[in-house]
Design a protein around this motif. Structure first.
Motif: not given
Lengths: 228, 406
Positions: A6, A8-9, A28
């Motif tokens: 995972r 994110e940004q 992301s």
């Protein structure tokens, strides 16, 4: 299905002298266990940088990266090395086998760094070689076998530690198209057995072996394409 | 991990045999040189001290010292004139650690046999001379007490002198004439000494020995001698004997400043020689150690090249999970193997070199254990010290850059 990756940004900025180069500008996405994902994009799109970060070889400048729910951005050099050892199997375009070691010894290396005892190591190494159908070349040196065979050895090495993901960076780039297809079949096969695979490539035909394609352009995700 | 590291290190050294050998050579030569030089130093020192010991056992020599002239007066010869037979007897009497004292008086004259004549030193001495000097007779007999008491004109020849005067002929019983101070004296040869070789005071083999009384009463008519030769009871007592003699001479000659006499003992000579040879050994060993250091720099150089050359390998290993310490250990192991293999080869080299040098120089073959230990541990230290920087350089490589390296 549990989530393996995972991000994110995710951002990565390189400083080349006074020039700031933004290789990744906020990415992301997630990868679930057992998925086969292709990351596609032209050169300069940031796919190598992204692969290095996903492969725990490099730190992002900003953003979060969770690998099997561990926050990788918080790990130090040694912990990253342990993560690479236990959770990631690399397959490179250049094969990156050690020329002076036999194929068996090459495949064994991750297990050596994992501290596995000799007998178990031997058994697991042979099994990995068998899984990709190259066990008859175990005692040859990499320079004694063909490109396709080298890449099989490299895949065996990536598999040997039962990693959470297999990261393949242009794995057919140095092979002719027929051998390339064979290698892709192996990846497909491994995926069907439950391995999570991330393939970085710029060739659309290869990308289509995956179940999902992430298109990168100028450091951001251009679009995602779900196949089949 | 240690065995693995060692295995990887040896494999990569084996893969570059020529290079490994050449970088080891510096250590081989360094270790070999240290061992050979220190061992040869020890061997030759032993030989020298044995030779000095051979000059005589517990021997102490007392010489008169020429006084400096003062206020326009000539330097006095009075100190020499005080070296009389009475002084010799007094020394024997008043110095408890002294076993015996014999006076020596030397003249230089020309010895003549049938058609050969040789300028040589004639030593007037007594029967005990051979004992004090560890000097042995080869043929015939040495001067005895009666010869001295009765002033018999008998002569004992040094080994070299005998063969010069008489070639291969047996000199015993032959007559030789001595031309001294314009007069001719006739002597009967009663003995020939064994070969002894050089000493501090010249070659003993080229001298001749006659009774002291003959030199004093017949040749020179002087009441004083050149020097006194004293023997301590044992080498343990030699130092005490020297002190006693010093004290006695000070009192007897009324010479508190010890200006009129000089004492040399064998111990003193041995001390001087061993301090000189020790200094030499230290210096040469130090020079050899520098070559060891240079060898270490050679290893560092090769290791740096090796690290650069194997940047990609380092990248691969890191990608596969090698931690910095694994890489550090691998390269450190490599330099350590180089230096320890070089050290072992150097011990062999030093051993062989010492053996042949000992054969050539004719001194005892001794391998100085301490030099082996020091040289080998120094080699290991150098392997670690000069291997550390390249190994750290390898360990700190960024995996991404290392993988991209062509």
């Amino acid at each position: 299905m549990s989530i393996v990756i995972r991000v994110e940004q995710l951002k990565k900025v390189y400083h080349l002298g006074k020039v700031k180069v933004e290789a990744l500008r906020g990415i992301s996405f997630q990868v679930e266990e057992g998925e086969f994902v292709s990351i596609m994009g032209p050169s300069g799109s940031g796919k190598s940088t992204l692969m290095h970060i996903i492969g725990c070889l490099d730190y992002p400048s900003e953003g979060k990266y969770f690998l099997t729910n561990h926050d990788v951005t918080k790990l130090d050099d040694n912990q990253l090395a342990i993560f690479r050892n236990k959770k990631i199997g690399f397959v490179f375009q250049q094969f990156n086998l050690l020329p002076r070691a036999t194929n068996l010894r090459n495949v064994e290396i991750p297990l050596i760094y994992a501290g596995m005892p000799f007998r178990e190591r031997q058994r697991q190494t042979l099994k990995a070689l068998q899984d990709v159908g190259i066990n008859h070349r175990a005692h040859h040196h990499p320079n004694e076998i063909s490109g396709g065979e080298k890449q099989r050895v490299a895949i065996a090495r990536a598999l040997v530690n039962n990693p959470s993901i297999i990261l393949a960076d242009e794995p057919t780039g140095n092979l002719d198209s027929k051998t390339g297809l064979e290698i892709m079949k192996i990846f497909q096969n491994l995926n069907q057995k439950g391995n999570t695979i991330i393939l970085v490539t710029h060739e659309p035909e290869l990308a289509h072996y995956a179940g999902r394609i992430i298109h990168l352009r100028d450091g951001i995700i251009n679009r995602e394409e779900v196949l089949a | 991990m240690i065995l693995q590291g060692l295995k990887i290190a040896l494999e990569s050294l084996w893969a570059n045999k020529m290079r490994s050998f050449l970088s080891m050579l510096g250590i081989v030569i360094g270790v070999g040189a240290v061992i050979a030089i220190v061992s040869v130093g020890t061997g030759s020192t032993q030989q020298i001290t044995a030779r000095i010991a051979n000059l005589g056992s517990n021997m102490i020599t007392i010489y008169p010292r020429a006084l400096r002239g003062q206020f326009g007066r000539l330097s006095s010869i009075s100190s020499q004139q005080k070296f009389t037979l009475e002084l010799s007897e007094h020394l024997e009497e008043f110095c408890p650690s002294v076993k015996q004292v014999i006076p020596l008086k030397q003249v230089n004259g020309r010895l003549i046999s049938d058609d050969v004549n040789i300028n040589s030193a004639i030593i007037g001495t007594r029967a005990e001379y051979t004992e004090i000097n560890n000097y042995e007779i080869a043929q015939g007999v040495f001067i005895n007490q009666e010869d001295d008491l009765e002033r018999r004109q008998v002569i004992v020849l040094g080994h070299q002198l005998a063969s010069d005067l008489f070639d291969n002929e047996n000199p015993l019983g032959n007559l030789v004439r001595l031309n001294y101070d314009g007069r001719i004296f006739q002597f009967t040869v009663i003995g020939v000494m064994k070969e002894k070789g050089g000493s501090m005071a010249g070659n003993l083999d080229e001298r001749a020995y006659v009774p002291l009384s003959v030199v004093m009463d017949r040749l020179t008519a002087q009441k004083y001698v050149d020097s006194l030769l004293a023997q301590a009871y044992s080498s343990d007592e030699a130092n005490r004997a020297v002190q006693e003699i010093e004290y006695f001479m000070q009192k007897h000659l009324e010479d508190e400043k010890r200006e009129q006499f000089r004492i040399t003992s064998q111990d003193e000579i041995l001390d001087t020689v061993s301090s000189v040879t020790n200094t030499m050994n230290m210096m040469l060993g130090g020079i050899a150690a520098i070559s060891l250091l240079v060898g270490g720099i050679g290893i560092m150089n090769i290791m740096l090249v090796s690290v650069t050359e194997r940047t990609r390998e380092i990248g691969i290993r890191k990608a596969l999970g090698a931690q910095n310490k694994n890489i550090l250990f691998q390269f450190l192991m490599e330099s350590l193997s180089l230096s320890s293999l070089g050290g072992v080869a150097g011990i062999g080299f030093g051993w062989v070199a010492t053996y042949f040098l000992a054969q050539y120089g004719n001194w005892p073959f001794i391998i100085s254990t301490i030099s082996v230990i020091i040289a080998f541990s120094f080699a290991l230290f150098i392997g670690i010290f000069f291997g550390l920087y390249p190994a750290m350089k390898a360990a700190k490589m960024n995996p991404v850059d290392a993988l991209r390296y062509e």
